[in-house]
Design a protein around this motif. Structure first.
Motif, PDB file in Angstrom:
ATOM      1  N   THR A 118       0.932  -1.234  -0.135  1.00 17.02           N
ATOM      2  CA  THR A 118       0.127   0.154   0.178  1.00 17.02           C
ATOM      3  C   THR A 118       0.853   1.242   0.030  1.00 17.02           C
ATOM      4  N   TYR A 119       2.014   1.341   0.917  1.00 20.55           N
ATOM      5  CA  TYR A 119       2.916   2.353   1.097  1.00 20.55           C
ATOM      6  C   TYR A 119       3.706   2.791  -0.563  1.00 20.55           C
ATOM      7  N   ALA A 120       4.034   1.579  -0.990  1.00 23.16           N
ATOM      8  CA  ALA A 120       4.622   1.984  -2.306  1.00 23.16           C
ATOM      9  C   ALA A 120       3.798   2.498  -3.534  1.00 23.16           C
ATOM     10  N   GLU A 121       2.593   1.744  -3.506  1.00 25.14           N
ATOM     11  CA  GLU A 121       1.645   2.278  -4.466  1.00 25.14           C
ATOM     12  C   GLU A 121       1.235   3.860  -4.235  1.00 25.14           C
ATOM     13  N   TRP A 122       1.109   4.301  -2.964  1.00 21.91           N
ATOM     14  CA  TRP A 122       0.692   5.398  -2.537  1.00 21.91           C
ATOM     15  C   TRP A 122       1.853   6.432  -2.946  1.00 21.91           C
ATOM     16  N   VAL A 134      -6.200   3.649   1.967  1.00 18.57           N
ATOM     17  CA  VAL A 134      -6.673   2.291   2.430  1.00 18.57           C
ATOM     18  C   VAL A 134      -6.010   1.426   1.212  1.00 18.57           C
ATOM     19  N   GLY A 135      -5.633   0.410   1.369  1.00 17.44           N
ATOM     20  CA  GLY A 135      -5.074  -0.441   0.449  1.00 17.44           C
ATOM     21  C   GLY A 135      -5.738  -2.036   0.522  1.00 17.44           C
ATOM     22  N   VAL A 136      -6.250  -2.482  -0.558  1.00 15.54           N
ATOM     23  CA  VAL A 136      -7.199  -3.646  -0.360  1.00 15.54           C
ATOM     24  C   VAL A 136      -6.520  -4.632  -1.383  1.00 15.54           C
ATOM     25  N   PHE A 137      -6.095  -5.607  -1.232  1.00 13.24           N
ATOM     26  CA  PHE A 137      -5.459  -6.465  -2.149  1.00 13.24           C
ATOM     27  C   PHE A 137      -6.208  -7.915  -2.059  1.00 13.24           C
ATOM     28  N   PRO A 138      -6.998  -8.215  -2.930  1.00 10.90           N
ATOM     29  CA  PRO A 138      -7.848  -9.311  -3.191  1.00 10.90           C
ATOM     30  C   PRO A 138      -6.826 -10.555  -3.964  1.00 10.90           C
ATOM     31  N   GLY A 139      -6.515 -11.532  -3.632  1.00  9.77           N
ATOM     32  CA  GLY A 139      -5.986 -12.678  -4.240  1.00  9.77           C
ATOM     33  C   GLY A 139      -6.322 -13.993  -3.360  1.00  9.77           C
ATOM     34  N   THR A 140      -5.291 -14.634  -3.394  1.00  4.49           N
ATOM     35  CA  THR A 140      -5.620 -16.131  -2.613  1.00  4.49           C
ATOM     36  C   THR A 140      -6.167 -15.803  -1.318  1.00  4.49           C
ATOM     37  N   GLY A 266      -3.106  -6.832  -5.975  1.00  2.75           N
ATOM     38  CA  GLY A 266      -3.369  -8.375  -5.980  1.00  2.75           C
ATOM     39  C   GLY A 266      -3.829  -9.076  -7.182  1.00  2.75           C
ATOM     40  N   GLY A 267      -3.453 -10.305  -7.097  1.00  2.00           N
ATOM     41  CA  GLY A 267      -3.655 -11.325  -8.239  1.00  2.00           C
ATOM     42  C   GLY A 267      -5.261 -11.065  -9.044  1.00  2.00           C
ATOM     43  N   LEU A 268      -6.413 -10.657  -8.306  1.00  2.00           N
ATOM     44  CA  LEU A 268      -7.603 -10.972  -8.842  1.00  2.00           C
ATOM     45  C   LEU A 268      -7.699  -9.469  -9.565  1.00  2.00           C
ATOM     46  N   ILE A 269      -6.980  -8.459  -8.942  1.00  2.00           N
ATOM     47  CA  ILE A 269      -7.143  -7.205  -9.633  1.00  2.00           C
ATOM     48  C   ILE A 269      -6.506  -7.006 -10.779  1.00  2.00           C
TER      49      ILE A 269
END
Ligand SMILES: [Zn+2]
Length: 323
Positions: A118-122, A134-140, A266-269
């Motif tokens: 989240t920190y890097a993407e920001w 807010v960072g949300v990372f949907p994957g496994t 994340g992988g799904l995104i």
């Protein structure tokens, strides 16, 4: 950071270690990746991390390294550089920062991997002026990272930001954490796969029956995206429902935190970004308070697999006044 100073960022995961060397512009100058199968059973699990870091530094031409940042899964104690508990890696109270700092004789900082992603993407994205993120990372699974007043939030336990374990359905399906009805139990790739496997067994997805047969391990995010591209409407409905539920969790977070920026990764995104954007926007419109949602920009991250390692390098620079 001066132009002859470099920082190492490391992403330690359940299946791989990635070490990158970055220059003072946070551009990656070298990258070393190693599989970690079976390594956690080693008596000195840090050895493989040390080896990966050394190879990445060598590949960069042995520049002057002024610090190392590490991202690890699970709750961490960032102040003391200790991984509190990581069932995937079998670590408990593992003082990784201290061990690496002694070995390499440079400052080492540690944080949770999703926080760092989240920190890097920001900070490397176009909304770096935002204060609340807010960072949300949907994957496994579904990971989360919270930034308030430009600082990563750890909470009293060190483990704040467990977005995947927001309860969305009381008495819902069992989650890996032992609770029922968590977002992760309803909308992670494992949850989506479970529903798609049922479609295949009922003979309702010709494309996936041909593609994966009965081997559910082949239902990767990219395969799901292919099935939707081939017009598999029922597969698309399953993904849209999961994306919408992810959006409901995000709407709840917007109501509580009022961030300016929500980052999706994340992988799904990566595989299904368009559907996720649409459904998350719809859920936020329906469930976040109008006054709060007006201020939010919802963006897809750009850094992919490098996000955690880059976030670790950025945090290290920040903590050592190099940023
Ligand atoms: Zn859970």
């Amino acid at each position: 950071m001066k132009s002859d100073e470099f920082i190492v960022g490391v992403d330690v995961g359940g299946t791989k270690i990635l070490s990158v060397v970055v220059n003072n512009e946070f551009e990656i100058v070298s990258r070393c990746r190693k599989k970690t199968k079976g390594w956690v059973k080693d008596t000195n699990p840090e050895n493989k991390i040390i080896q990966t870091i050394e190879e990445s530094v060598e590949q960069a031409g042995n520049p002057k390294i002024v610090g190392i940042g590490i991202g690890a899964p699970g709750p961490v104690d960032p102040k003391n550089g200790i991984v509190i508990n990581t069932p995937n890696l079998g670590w408990e109270n593992f003082p990784i920062a201290d061990i690496l700092s002694k070995h390499f004789a440079v400052p080492v900082v540690l944080d949770n991997d999703v926080n760092l992603g989240t920190y890097a993407e920001w900070l490397l994205g176009k909304n770096k002026e935002a204060k609340h993120v807010v960072g949300v990372f949907p994957g496994t699974g579904i990971g989360g990272g919270l930034i308030v007043n430009r600082k990563i939030v750890h909470g009293a336990s060190g483990g704040a930001g467990e977005v995947g374990h927001i309860t969305l359905q009381i008495d819902g399906p069992l989650c890996g954490c032992g609770k029922r009805g968590c977002l992760e139990a309803l909308a992670s790739r494992i949850a989506i796969t479970r529903e798609i496997a049922a479609l295949i067994l009922r003979g309702e997805s010709t494309y996936l029956t041909d593609k994966v047969g009965t081997d559910v391990s082949k239902i990767r995010s990219s395969v799901i995206a292919d099935a939707i591209d081939h017009g598999e409407k029922k597969v698309e409905d399953i993904v849209r429902k999961a994306a919408y539920l992810t959006g409901v969790a995000i709407a709840n977070l917007i109501n509580i935190m009022s961030p300016e920026l929500v980052i999706l990764g994340g992988g799904l995104i990566e595989a299904l970004g368009k559907i996720y954007q649409e459904e998350i926007q719809r859920a936020v419109k329906e469930h976040a308070m109008p006054f709060l949602r007006k201020k939010v920009s919802i963006e897809i991250g750009k850094l992919g697999d490098d996000a955690v390692a880059l976030g670790a390098a950025l945090l290290c620079a920040k903590k050592n006044d190099k940023l």
